[in-house]
Each structure stands twice: as C-alpha cells, then as structure tokens.
Write a protein that holds these residues in place. Sequence first.
Motif, PDB file in Angstrom:
ATOM      1  N   LEU A  48      37.706  37.464  42.734  1.00  0.00           N
ATOM      2  CA  LEU A  48      38.652  37.787  41.662  1.00  0.00           C
ATOM      3  C   LEU A  48      39.436  39.056  42.010  1.00  0.00           C
ATOM      4  N   ASP A  49      40.732  38.999  41.786  1.00  0.00           N
ATOM      5  CA  ASP A  49      41.599  40.158  42.016  1.00  0.00           C
ATOM      6  C   ASP A  49      41.824  40.838  40.666  1.00  0.00           C
ATOM      7  N   HIS A  50      41.002  41.857  40.386  1.00  0.00           N
ATOM      8  CA  HIS A  50      41.068  42.514  39.078  1.00  0.00           C
ATOM      9  C   HIS A  50      42.350  43.321  38.896  1.00  0.00           C
ATOM     10  N   GLU A  51      42.946  43.758  40.001  1.00  0.00           N
ATOM     11  CA  GLU A  51      44.193  44.521  39.897  1.00  0.00           C
ATOM     12  C   GLU A  51      45.342  43.633  39.453  1.00  0.00           C
ATOM     13  N   ARG A  52      45.526  42.535  40.159  1.00  0.00           N
ATOM     14  CA  ARG A  52      46.644  41.647  39.840  1.00  0.00           C
ATOM     15  C   ARG A  52      46.283  40.616  38.779  1.00  0.00           C
ATOM     16  N   GLY A  53      45.003  40.318  38.635  1.00  0.00           N
ATOM     17  CA  GLY A  53      44.571  39.283  37.703  1.00  0.00           C
ATOM     18  C   GLY A  53      44.465  39.745  36.269  1.00  0.00           C
ATOM     19  N   GLY A  54      44.358  41.048  36.076  1.00  0.00           N
ATOM     20  CA  GLY A  54      44.313  41.613  34.725  1.00  0.00           C
ATOM     21  C   GLY A  54      43.251  40.999  33.845  1.00  0.00           C
ATOM     22  N   GLU A  55      43.679  40.636  32.634  1.00  0.00           N
ATOM     23  CA  GLU A  55      42.762  40.133  31.613  1.00  0.00           C
ATOM     24  C   GLU A  55      42.127  38.802  32.025  1.00  0.00           C
ATOM     25  N   VAL A  56      42.890  37.953  32.712  1.00  0.00           N
ATOM     26  CA  VAL A  56      42.350  36.665  33.138  1.00  0.00           C
ATOM     27  C   VAL A  56      41.181  36.878  34.105  1.00  0.00           C
TER      28      VAL A  56
ATOM     29  N   GLY B 286      35.480  36.954  35.232  1.00  0.00           N
ATOM     30  CA  GLY B 286      34.324  37.724  35.701  1.00  0.00           C
ATOM     31  C   GLY B 286      33.196  37.692  34.690  1.00  0.00           C
ATOM     32  N   SER B 287      33.529  37.854  33.416  1.00  0.00           N
ATOM     33  CA  SER B 287      32.514  37.794  32.349  1.00  0.00           C
ATOM     34  C   SER B 287      31.901  36.402  32.256  1.00  0.00           C
ATOM     35  N   LEU B 288      32.741  35.386  32.405  1.00  0.00           N
ATOM     36  CA  LEU B 288      32.249  34.019  32.350  1.00  0.00           C
ATOM     37  C   LEU B 288      31.325  33.718  33.529  1.00  0.00           C
ATOM     38  N   TYR B 289      31.688  34.199  34.723  1.00  0.00           N
ATOM     39  CA  TYR B 289      30.817  34.015  35.889  1.00  0.00           C
ATOM     40  C   TYR B 289      29.482  34.733  35.679  1.00  0.00           C
ATOM     41  N   ASP B 290      29.520  35.927  35.094  1.00  0.00           N
ATOM     42  CA  ASP B 290      28.273  36.652  34.788  1.00  0.00           C
ATOM     43  C   ASP B 290      27.391  35.837  33.834  1.00  0.00           C
TER      44      ASP B 290
END
Length: 127
Positions: free
Chosen positions: A73-81, A86-90
Amino acid sequence: MSAMRGANAYARVGVETGVMSASPHQLIVMLFDGAQASMRAARLHMQQGNVTEKGKSLSKAIDIVNNGLGAGLDHERGGEVAERLGSLYDYIVSLLLKANLKNDEQSLDEASQLLENIASAWREIAP
C-alpha cells in the motif's frame, strides 16, 4: 532427476516467469489468488484435523496479506483509501489468527469473503 523433481522445477520456472512478465496490477491479483489458495488449503486441513498443515497454510496466508498486500500500500499517494485497506488487511489477519487458534471456520470464511471482495474490486479496475 526424478519426474517429480523435474515437474517441480518446471512449475517453479513457470511461476517465476509469470511473476517476471506480470504487470504490477497482475502481481497484486497473484497475491490475492495465493492468499485464497492458502485459506482453502487451511480449511481442508482444519476439517481433517491436521493442525500442523493448517498452521502452515494460515501462516502463508497471513504472510501474503501482511507482507504482500499490506506492505504494497502506498500511504502517501493512496491517502484514505490506503489507510482503510490497511485497516481491513489488519482485520483479515486477526480473523486468520483467530481461525488458527480456535479452529474457527467462520472466521476463516469471513476473512476469505472480505479478501475476495477487495480482489474482485481490484480486478475490475484492471488497466
């Protein structure tokens, strides 16, 4: 070289070639497919009472979700999505851990369904 070793070597080359020629989008699809295959194997081992193999299969699925899908996951460019994924994968990992600890097929089913929902959405946005 035995026929089995030859077949295994051929399969490994096929997988490596497939990975090397895959687009980034296809690589993610391969991760989803690998996680689902590991979960199907875990379910069979769970039903057969094979604790060791069930644990190995679930560990592989967890590894794919954590270190493949989650780490990608690209947290910088992916933002809220990206944050929500990430939360769903956790959450999926926690379901897989519960399935392993308690031989809980319901948790395994829920994890599989959630992952399939994400995978089908991913397949629809193919470039």
